[in-house]
Each structure stands twice: as structure tokens, then as C-alpha cells.
Design a protein around this motif. Structure first.
Motif, PDB file in Angstrom:
ATOM      1  N   GLY A 198       1.194  55.021  59.032  1.00 19.18           N
ATOM      2  CA  GLY A 198       2.311  55.953  58.991  1.00 19.18           C
ATOM      3  C   GLY A 198       3.416  55.561  59.944  1.00 19.18           C
ATOM      4  N   LYS A 199       4.124  56.548  60.450  1.00 19.21           N
ATOM      5  CA  LYS A 199       5.314  56.280  61.261  1.00 19.21           C
ATOM      6  C   LYS A 199       4.993  55.610  62.590  1.00 19.21           C
ATOM      7  N   PHE A 200       3.843  55.893  63.173  1.00 15.59           N
ATOM      8  CA  PHE A 200       3.511  55.259  64.449  1.00 15.59           C
ATOM      9  C   PHE A 200       3.137  53.790  64.252  1.00 15.59           C
ATOM     10  N   HIS A 201       2.449  53.489  63.164  1.00 15.76           N
ATOM     11  CA  HIS A 201       2.172  52.104  62.799  1.00 15.76           C
ATOM     12  C   HIS A 201       3.484  51.355  62.612  1.00 15.76           C
ATOM     13  N   ASP A 202       4.416  51.956  61.875  1.00 15.74           N
ATOM     14  CA  ASP A 202       5.697  51.305  61.602  1.00 15.74           C
ATOM     15  C   ASP A 202       6.532  51.152  62.875  1.00 15.74           C
ATOM     16  N   LEU A 203       6.468  52.140  63.760  1.00 18.06           N
ATOM     17  CA  LEU A 203       7.220  52.050  65.006  1.00 18.06           C
ATOM     18  C   LEU A 203       6.684  50.920  65.877  1.00 18.06           C
TER      19      LEU A 203
ATOM     20  N   LEU B 136      13.397  52.096  73.411  1.00 21.00           N
ATOM     21  CA  LEU B 136      12.174  51.970  74.215  1.00 21.00           C
ATOM     22  C   LEU B 136      12.156  50.630  74.947  1.00 21.00           C
ATOM     23  N   VAL B 137      12.461  49.556  74.244  1.00 24.34           N
ATOM     24  CA  VAL B 137      12.433  48.231  74.853  1.00 24.34           C
ATOM     25  C   VAL B 137      13.505  48.113  75.931  1.00 24.34           C
ATOM     26  N   LYS B 138      14.697  48.617  75.678  1.00 24.09           N
ATOM     27  CA  LYS B 138      15.771  48.549  76.674  1.00 24.09           C
ATOM     28  C   LYS B 138      15.419  49.341  77.929  1.00 24.09           C
ATOM     29  N   ASP B 139      14.782  50.483  77.734  1.00 24.42           N
ATOM     30  CA  ASP B 139      14.402  51.313  78.884  1.00 24.42           C
ATOM     31  C   ASP B 139      13.304  50.667  79.716  1.00 24.42           C
TER      32      ASP B 139
ATOM     33  N   TYR C 177       9.081  58.758  72.755  1.00 22.93           N
ATOM     34  CA  TYR C 177      10.237  58.127  72.110  1.00 22.93           C
ATOM     35  C   TYR C 177      10.366  58.545  70.652  1.00 22.93           C
ATOM     36  N   MET C 178       9.255  58.783  69.989  1.00 24.54           N
ATOM     37  CA  MET C 178       9.311  59.255  68.608  1.00 24.54           C
ATOM     38  C   MET C 178       9.981  60.631  68.555  1.00 24.54           C
ATOM     39  N   GLU C 179       9.591  61.512  69.461  1.00 19.34           N
ATOM     40  CA  GLU C 179      10.188  62.856  69.501  1.00 19.34           C
ATOM     41  C   GLU C 179      11.676  62.777  69.833  1.00 19.34           C
ATOM     42  N   MET C 180      12.036  61.906  70.777  1.00 20.53           N
ATOM     43  CA  MET C 180      13.440  61.730  71.145  1.00 20.53           C
ATOM     44  C   MET C 180      14.247  61.229  69.954  1.00 20.53           C
ATOM     45  N   GLY C 181      13.687  60.217  69.260  1.00 22.56           N
ATOM     46  CA  GLY C 181      14.399  59.642  68.128  1.00 22.56           C
ATOM     47  C   GLY C 181      14.554  60.613  66.977  1.00 22.56           C
ATOM     48  N   GLU C 182      13.491  61.354  66.672  1.00 22.44           N
ATOM     49  CA  GLU C 182      13.565  62.326  65.573  1.00 22.44           C
ATOM     50  C   GLU C 182      14.540  63.449  65.903  1.00 22.44           C
ATOM     51  N   LYS C 183      14.597  63.825  67.160  1.00 20.97           N
ATOM     52  CA  LYS C 183      15.536  64.870  67.576  1.00 20.97           C
ATOM     53  C   LYS C 183      16.980  64.409  67.395  1.00 20.97           C
ATOM     54  N   ASN C 184      17.211  63.116  67.654  1.00 22.84           N
ATOM     55  CA  ASN C 184      18.571  62.562  67.548  1.00 22.84           C
ATOM     56  C   ASN C 184      18.876  61.968  66.180  1.00 22.84           C
ATOM     57  N   GLY C 185      17.895  62.002  65.283  1.00 21.89           N
ATOM     58  CA  GLY C 185      18.108  61.454  63.945  1.00 21.89           C
ATOM     59  C   GLY C 185      18.165  59.945  63.899  1.00 21.89           C
ATOM     60  N   TRP C 186      17.489  59.282  64.832  1.00 25.57           N
ATOM     61  CA  TRP C 186      17.494  57.821  64.876  1.00 25.57           C
ATOM     62  C   TRP C 186      16.490  57.228  63.890  1.00 25.57           C
ATOM     63  N   PRO C 187      16.795  56.074  63.302  1.00 21.62           N
ATOM     64  CA  PRO C 187      15.788  55.354  62.508  1.00 21.62           C
ATOM     65  C   PRO C 187      14.795  54.690  63.468  1.00 21.62           C
ATOM     66  N   LEU C 188      13.680  54.223  62.938  1.00 22.65           N
ATOM     67  CA  LEU C 188      12.654  53.621  63.787  1.00 22.65           C
ATOM     68  C   LEU C 188      13.159  52.399  64.548  1.00 22.65           C
TER      69      LEU C 188
END
Length: 290
Positions: A183-188, A145-148, A127-138
Motif C-alpha cells: 500500500g501507501k507505506f510500501h510505495d513511500l 523527509l530526505v531533505k530534513d 511524514y505521511m500525515e504531514m504530506g496528506e494534510k498538505n495534499g502532497w504526492p508521495l
């Protein structure tokens, strides 16, 4: 079938001799070298077990804060009293196999619902890779992720016994922030917890898998490496529980006079049945005498 049909299989002409190829280690008659460092010299220089583990999986020696974080996790995760892994080790030990069989039985319980599940790390990376590819915020990554996973258990959330928040996850993530390795995974992971409450209308706290794996990934470990280190840590606990069962209790001690009960029930593993040292303050390492 001709006798020499497989003759070319044994023809060594022009062949390089078989050998193992590894970037991890080698040994000679005089030393063992791990990622370029003599392990005896590391031990004599005072490098910790946690630092050696970091070096083993990442190929470099850790910074001070990284070593402290890994050591913190390993201490936190090593023991969880009567859980599926330690109970399985004890049940296996009650049959009096070799000790290593009981340890193996314990760590083989690790999977989707118990232990340092690597599937959480794989899911979060995806999901991190998907979000970064689409320019999504955390926040958007977490909501997706939760909806899926609507109607399904989400790896990294919820613990059946620590219903008011997993104390290990809380402290691991707090320490990551204090040491400057969050870092970003902690924040996610924090955003996933918040998104779950917004979408489902109820609070489920991050467990040690969610908190621990997130910090591991921020430290640069792969999901599989994080899983392996967790198994290693809990393996020590499985060993101690199996040894206690073998040396203190009678073999195969359940009987028809014993009441049936859920072996994981907190009522049979609380302080009432504990006869080790009483609770005592934890001393500071620097206060130890030489």
C-alpha cells in the motif's frame, strides 16, 4: 505521625475489588480465550502461529494473503547469522547464566541501528500525515523527509553487510506486491530510496527495517506492534545461538592466544566456519507427506 493516618487506604467500603482489565484475553479453569477465540480450538482447527500473532495484535483473524505476508516476514527476519543480537546472546551464554538471561541480552541490542526499529515506523507515519494534510504526492513527502535528514542516517535505508541491497527487504516488498497487500507505506519507502539518490547523488538501498516496517504498516500494524513481532522472531534465533554456545563450546573460551578481530566481520561467519547441513533446495510445503 498518627497510626491511623493511612487508615482510609485500607477502607474497602464502597470500593470495587482490584482486577486486571484487558480486551486481549481471559482464562478459566477449562480454557484460554484470545480476542474471543478459544486458543485450543484455533490450534485444532489448523490456524497458524502467524495467524494467532495477527489476531493478538490486531483483534481479528487475518485474510489468507495477510497471513501469508506475516508468515513470510517472520521467516525472513528470524535469522541473520552473527549479528549484534545473536553475538550478544552468545557472549552472555559463554558466562553460563540462565538461558533466558542470554536471550534477553540478545534482544536488548535492538535500537536505532539494529533490529526491528519502531522509530522508522514513527518517522514514516509522521511524514505521511504531514504530506496528506498538505495534499502532497508521495514523491514530495519522500523528498521532504530526505531533505530534513540531510547529513544524517535515515532509518530504513542502508545495511552494513548487504551493501548491494538487503535481500530480505527486496523479497519482502516483492511478496507484498504479489499478495496484493502493498500500500501507501510500501510505495513511500520506494520513493524515499529514489529521493535519497536524487538528492545525495548516491544509491543506498532499503533495508529490512524499511521494507518490513512499511509492509507491516500497510497490514495495519502499529510501529510498536511491528517492533514487538520482530523482537519475538529474532528472540528464537538468540535462543538457538545461546543454546549452541552453552552445549557445544567451552565457557568463556576467548584467550590470550586468540587473535583480536571484529566479531561482526563477515570473514569469520561465512561458509568456512559453518558445519551444518550443506545448502539444499527448499521444498514446497504442499509436497510434505502427512
Amino acid at each position: 505521625m498518627a497510626d491511623d493516618q493511612w487508615g482510609d487506604q485500607y477502607d474497602q467500603t464502597g470500593r470495587e475489588p482490584f482486577h486486571w482489565q484487558s480486551s486481549i484475553s481471559y482464562k478459566t479453569a477449562d480454557k484460554i480465550v484470545l480476542r474471543g477465540y478459544d486458543t485450543t480450538e484455533m490450534a485444532e482447527s489448523g490456524w497458524s502461529f502467524a495467524a494467532a500473532v495477527f489476531l493478538l495484535f490486531q483483534g481479528r483473524l487475518p485474510k489468507i494473503n495477510e497471513e501469508k505476508m506475516l508468515n513470510f516476514f517472520m521467516v525472513e527476519f528470524m535469522e541473520h547469522a552473527m549479528s549484534p543480537s545473536t553475538l550478544t546472546a552468545r557472549c552472555c551464554a559463554s558466562g553460563r547464566p540462565a538461558l533466558n538471561a542470554a536471550i534477553a541480552a540478545g534482544i536488548m541490542t535492538f535500537g536505532e541501528a539494529h533490529g526491528p526499529g519502531h522509530l522508522h515506523g514513527i518517522m514514516v507515519h509522521k511524514y505521511m500525515e504531514m504530506g496528506e494534510k498538505n495534499g502532497w504526492p508521495l514523491t514530495q513527502i519522500a523528498e521532504q523527509l530526505v531533505k530534513d535528514h540531510k547529513g544524517k542516517n535515515i532509518m530504513g535505508l542502508g545495511q552494513p553487510q548487504h551493501i548491494h541491497g538487503d535481500p530480505r527487504a527486496i523479497r519482502i516488498m516483492k511478496m507484498a506486491r504479489e499478495l496484493g497487500v502493498a500500500g501507501k507505506f510500501h510505495d513511500l519507502q520506494i520513493e524515499i530510496e529514489k529521493a535519497f539518490e536524487r538528492i545525495n547523488g548516491k544509491k543506498i538501498w532499503t533495508n529490512v527495517i524499511g521494507g518490513g516496517n512499511s509492509v507491516f504498516m500497510d497490514l495495519g500494524f502499529s510501529p510498536l506492534a511491528a517492533w514487538a513481532i520482530g523482537v519475538l522472531c529474532r528472540g528464537f534465533s538468540c535462543a538457538a545461538h545461546a543454546m549452541e554456545e552453552m552445549t557445544r563450546e567451552k565457557a568463556w573460551r576467548a584467550s590470550r592466544t586468540t587473535k583480536m578481530i571484529n566479531l561482526l566481520d563477515l570473514s569469520i561467519q561465512g561458509p568456512k566456519y559453518y558445519d551444518g547441513p550443506p545448502e539444499r533446495p527448499v521444498p514446497k510445503p504442499e509436497d510434505r507427506k502427512e
